[in-house]
Scaffold this active site. Structure first.
Site, PDB file in Angstrom:
ATOM      1  N   SER A 130       0.835  -1.195   0.000  1.00  0.00           N
ATOM      2  CA  SER A 130       0.000   0.000   0.000  1.00  0.00           C
ATOM      3  C   SER A 130       0.879   1.258   0.000  1.00  0.00           C
ATOM      4  CB  SER A 130      -0.949  -0.034   1.198  1.00  0.00           C
ATOM      5  OG  SER A 130      -1.904   0.990   1.108  1.00  0.00           O
TER       6      SER A 130
ATOM      7  N   HIS B 296      -7.574  -5.301  -0.893  1.00  0.00           N
ATOM      8  CA  HIS B 296      -6.271  -4.648  -0.761  1.00  0.00           C
ATOM      9  C   HIS B 296      -5.280  -5.558  -0.025  1.00  0.00           C
ATOM     10  CE1 HIS B 296      -3.734  -1.178  -0.996  1.00  0.00           C
ATOM     11  NE2 HIS B 296      -3.824  -0.824   0.275  1.00  0.00           N
TER      12      HIS B 296
ATOM     13  N   ASP C  69       0.115  -4.125  -4.062  1.00  0.00           N
ATOM     14  CA  ASP C  69      -1.009  -3.201  -4.243  1.00  0.00           C
ATOM     15  C   ASP C  69      -0.635  -1.785  -3.810  1.00  0.00           C
ATOM     16  OD1 ASP C  69      -3.538  -3.278  -5.444  1.00  0.00           O
ATOM     17  OD2 ASP C  69      -4.549  -3.080  -3.529  1.00  0.00           O
TER      18      ASP C  69
END
Length: 388
Positions: free
Chosen positions: A156, A248, A180
């Site tokens: 992230s 996610h 991601d």
């Protein structure tokens, strides 16, 4: 254009309590400045012998004996609202230590990325990246860890930290993995602000939430899209209230499983996400493995399917000859109206950081003076207009 930006921002602030911009109105959210080392950025060294009692590293006073005997070094970087025992650490670190003869450093910059301060968290990333680069430069300069033995793995916001860290390193790293990488506020910025293929000799990326928190466009030398990176199987059941969070988090979970999977995550090459979306990718031919054991010779985008619960890996894809179907179609990408860097979003007001900085400087009274009610038809919803 300005009207659209302002209206999107207002709609988001008034109606979405969990959106990335809510920290704009929270006085506890701050942008932190300072020098490295920094009190809000710490580094914890793990090995099999210290996994329950990690060593807190001093980037300016490193002990070479902490890294003996010589082993490859994996650096795990958490994201928004995280800390050293948060994803990807909680998934990947124990599997690495159980199955690989490596050192693991878990960075902890939790105080700089607290909820609801997403805007400020993004602005704090350069400080985090500089401090991580300082640690890596000192490890390499003192010949404690060879440069080509260092592998960054960021989830992230941590994926974007990995990309920004490359700006401050004396030597390019051999490998960076983005799990991601975060989308909000990274869409329109320069490559220096986000992870891209120029940040290491090899950059591999897993996309698992392309319509929400993660980026859709390719960001590495090789990009993998499990389940197209949209809706991950099992996430609606696992987290009905916020399936996007589950989507996610699938990226680090897939990566952790790939370390010791007996069947592996195998994807098939396709020229791009739009071609895949239209069902025009070949369904026969060579396949490539996603995750920890990816071939560093790979280039391009690969698509695969996963299971809905652990173990997620399904092994190699079944070959189905669709050549006759593909022969009937020809997609002329030269006339494609969808740019390669197109980024669909769930929320229109995922603004670029420079636009947000302007808004942050304005107080509530200034904002209110720039708004007036516009005339509307009886059946139309209430709206506001920006006075230019």
């Amino acid at each position: 254009m300005k009207s659209t930006v302002w209206l999107s921002l207002l709609t988001l602030l008034w109606s979405a309590s969990a959106n990335p911009l809510v920290g704009l109105i929270d006085p506890a959210c701050k942008v932190v400045r300072g020098e490295c080392p920094h009190e809000n950025v710490s580094f914890w060294l793990y090995s099999n012998s210290t996994r329950n009692n990690p060593i807190l590293l001093d980037p300016l006073d490193l002990n070479p004996w902490d890294f003996q005997p010589p082993r490859p070094l994996k650096i795990l970087i958490h994201g928004y609202t995280g800390y050293r025992d948060f994803a990807p650490n909680s998934f990947i670190r124990p599997v690495l230590l159980d199955n690989e003869d490596v050192y693991v450093i878990s960075i902890d910059y939790g105080p700089l990325v607290r909820y609801p301060c997403y805007i400020q968290a993004v602005q704090n990333l350069p400080l985090v990246s500089q401090c991580l680069a300082q640690l890596i430069n000192n490890l390499v300069d003192r010949a404690i860890v060879p440069n080509d033995q260092i592998h960054l793995i960021g989830f992230s916001l941590g994926g974007q930290v990995a990309g920004q860290t490359a700006n401050y390193l004396k030597r390019k790293l051999k490998r960076i993995t983005g799990l991601d990488p975060a989308k909000p506020l990274f869409i329109l910025g320069p490559d220096s602000r986000r992870l891209d293929a120029g940040d290491a000799e090899f950059v591999d990326v897993i996309h698992s939430d392309v319509f929400g928190r993660g980026v859709l466009r390719a960001a590495g030398h090789v990009d993998f899209y499990p389940n197209f990176g949209a809706q991950q199987p099992g996430c609606m059941e696992e987290n009905m209230q916020d399936p996007g969070s589950c989507n996610h988090e699938r990226a680090p979970r897939f990566y952790a499983e790939s370390i010791n999977s007996t069947v592996g995550f195998w994807g098939r090459y396709c020229s791009g996400w739009l071609v895949h979306l239209l069902g025009l990718c070949p369904t026969t031919g060579a396949q490539a493995q996603m995750g920890y054991h990816v071939s560093q010779e790979l280039r391009g985008s690969y698509f695969l399917k996963t299971g809905s619960s652990p173990p997620f890996a399904l092994g190699k894809l079944e070959d189905v000859d669709n050549s006759q179907t593909l022969a009937k179609f020809h997609l002329n990408l030269d006339n494609n109206e969808i740019d390669d860097d197109y980024e669909p979003q769930l929320l229109e007001a995922f603004l670029e950081l420079d636009a947000v900085k302007v808004i942050v400087k304005m107080d509530e009274d200034d904002l209110d003076r720039q708004l007036d009610w516009v005339d509307r038809e009886e059946e139309e919803p209430l709206s506001r207009n920006i006075i230019k």
